[in-house]
Design an enzyme around this catalytic site. Structure first.
Site, PDB file in Angstrom:
ATOM      1  N   ALA A  64      16.698  11.812 -38.890  1.00 45.44           N
ATOM      2  CA  ALA A  64      15.905  12.173 -38.814  1.00 45.44           C
ATOM      3  C   ALA A  64      15.218  12.881 -37.757  1.00 45.44           C
ATOM      4  CB  ALA A  64      14.217  11.693 -40.115  1.00 45.44           C
ATOM      5  N   GLY A  65      15.738  12.163 -36.612  1.00 46.03           N
ATOM      6  CA  GLY A  65      15.930  12.488 -35.078  1.00 46.03           C
ATOM      7  C   GLY A  65      15.271  11.376 -34.704  1.00 46.03           C
ATOM      8  N   HIS A  89      19.942   6.634 -23.635  1.00 48.02           N
ATOM      9  CA  HIS A  89      20.338   6.999 -25.578  1.00 48.02           C
ATOM     10  C   HIS A  89      21.101   7.298 -26.029  1.00 48.02           C
ATOM     11  CE1 HIS A  89      16.723   3.287 -25.457  1.00 48.02           C
ATOM     12  NE2 HIS A  89      17.971   2.422 -25.058  1.00 48.02           N
ATOM     13  N   ASP A 146      17.677  17.947 -27.030  1.00 46.16           N
ATOM     14  CA  ASP A 146      18.362  16.661 -26.191  1.00 46.16           C
ATOM     15  C   ASP A 146      19.636  16.848 -26.356  1.00 46.16           C
ATOM     16  OD1 ASP A 146      18.002  14.911 -27.949  1.00 46.16           O
ATOM     17  OD2 ASP A 146      16.276  14.233 -27.238  1.00 46.16           O
TER      18      ASP A 146
END
Length: 264
Positions: A64-65, A89, A146
């Site tokens: 889900a991000g 990351h 991103d």
């Protein structure tokens, strides 16, 4: 081999399966999970016994991000960590997927949103369950894309569709994802894991040294001139023509037998 409660790792037939394992939170990405995934991807890339990688999620979601509970908690505490997570990351994770010199297959079960969807877009192949869905959710939380999504998404579906999916933050179900080219295959939910392993095992038994070159020239061609792409193809073919896998493939063809590729 890297082990973690939030990331499960399994090996079979030259395939390493990495399963995001925070099902109660739809496999949303905490700092712990991001660091575990990055370490596992780098380890898989360096392990000669691993010839293909499957990335999936446990429970009802692929990923889900960003875990927004952790994110907002750190922001409220004045912790600068959330402001650096893209550099520390997300960027390294997608670089590890794209640059890995072996195929990466995303087996998408359930929701793939934000960075989770971007991880799938960065993979070489995407197989989706019928219940899966995709959401570029960045605009909903006042952020931009991103995890390489600005680069990968428009190369899958074109600039216009990518802008639509990002600006409107519209959910795309599996049927539409297949039509748009977000995924290459949609299968019944109960068949997803087996199908992903089948495809990955086939690739793992193939000429993995050639797969590495194929990934390299495709990525270069996406951002180069035609002449540069031709030069890259020439260099790759010259190198591959001298490999044991190429010799084995030609000899197997002439001998009317199945080739035995070693990835060398």
């Amino acid at each position: 081999m890297t082990t973690s409660d939030v990331l499960l790792t399994a090996d079979a037939d030259g395939v390493r399966t990495l399963t995001l394992n925070r099902p109660q939170a739809y496999n949303s990405l905490t700092v712990e999970l991001k660091e575990a995934l990055l370490a596992a991807l780098r380890e898989a890339a360096d392990d000669e016994a691993v010839r293909a990688v499957v990335l999936s999620g446990s429970g009802k979601a692929f990923c889900a991000g960003q875990d927004l509970k952790e994110h907002v908690g750190l922001l409220q505490a004045g912790d600068p960590a959330p402001l650096h997570t893209v550099k520390e990351h997300y960027n390294p994770i997608v670089k590890a997927i794209v640059s890995m010199e072996k195929p990466v297959i995303a087996a998408i079960n359930g929701t793939a949103a934000g960075a989770g969807a971007a991880f799938a877009y960065a993979s070489d192949l995407r197989i989706a369950a019928e219940s899966s869905s995709f959401l570029m959710a960045f605009a909903n939380v006042g952020l931009g894309p991103d995890s390489g999504a600005s680069w990968t998404l428009q190369r899958l579906v074109g600039y216009g569709r990518a802008a639509e999916l990002m600006l409107l933050a519209r959910t795309v179900d599996a049927t539409e994802a297949l039509r748009l080219g977000l995924v290459g295959e949609v299968v019944p939910d109960e068949e997803l894991a087996a199908r992903a392993q089948q495809v990955a095992a086939k690739l793992a038994a193939g000429p993995t040294v050639a797969y590495a070159k194929i990934k390299g020239v495709l990525n270069l061609a996406a951002q180069s001139t035609f002449e540069e792409a031709l030069d890259a193809e020439d260099a790759a073919q010259t190198a591959l023509g001298a490999t044991a896998d190429h010799t084995e493939a030609v000899e197997a063809f002439v001998g009317k037998r199945k080739p035995n590729f070693q990835g060398k």
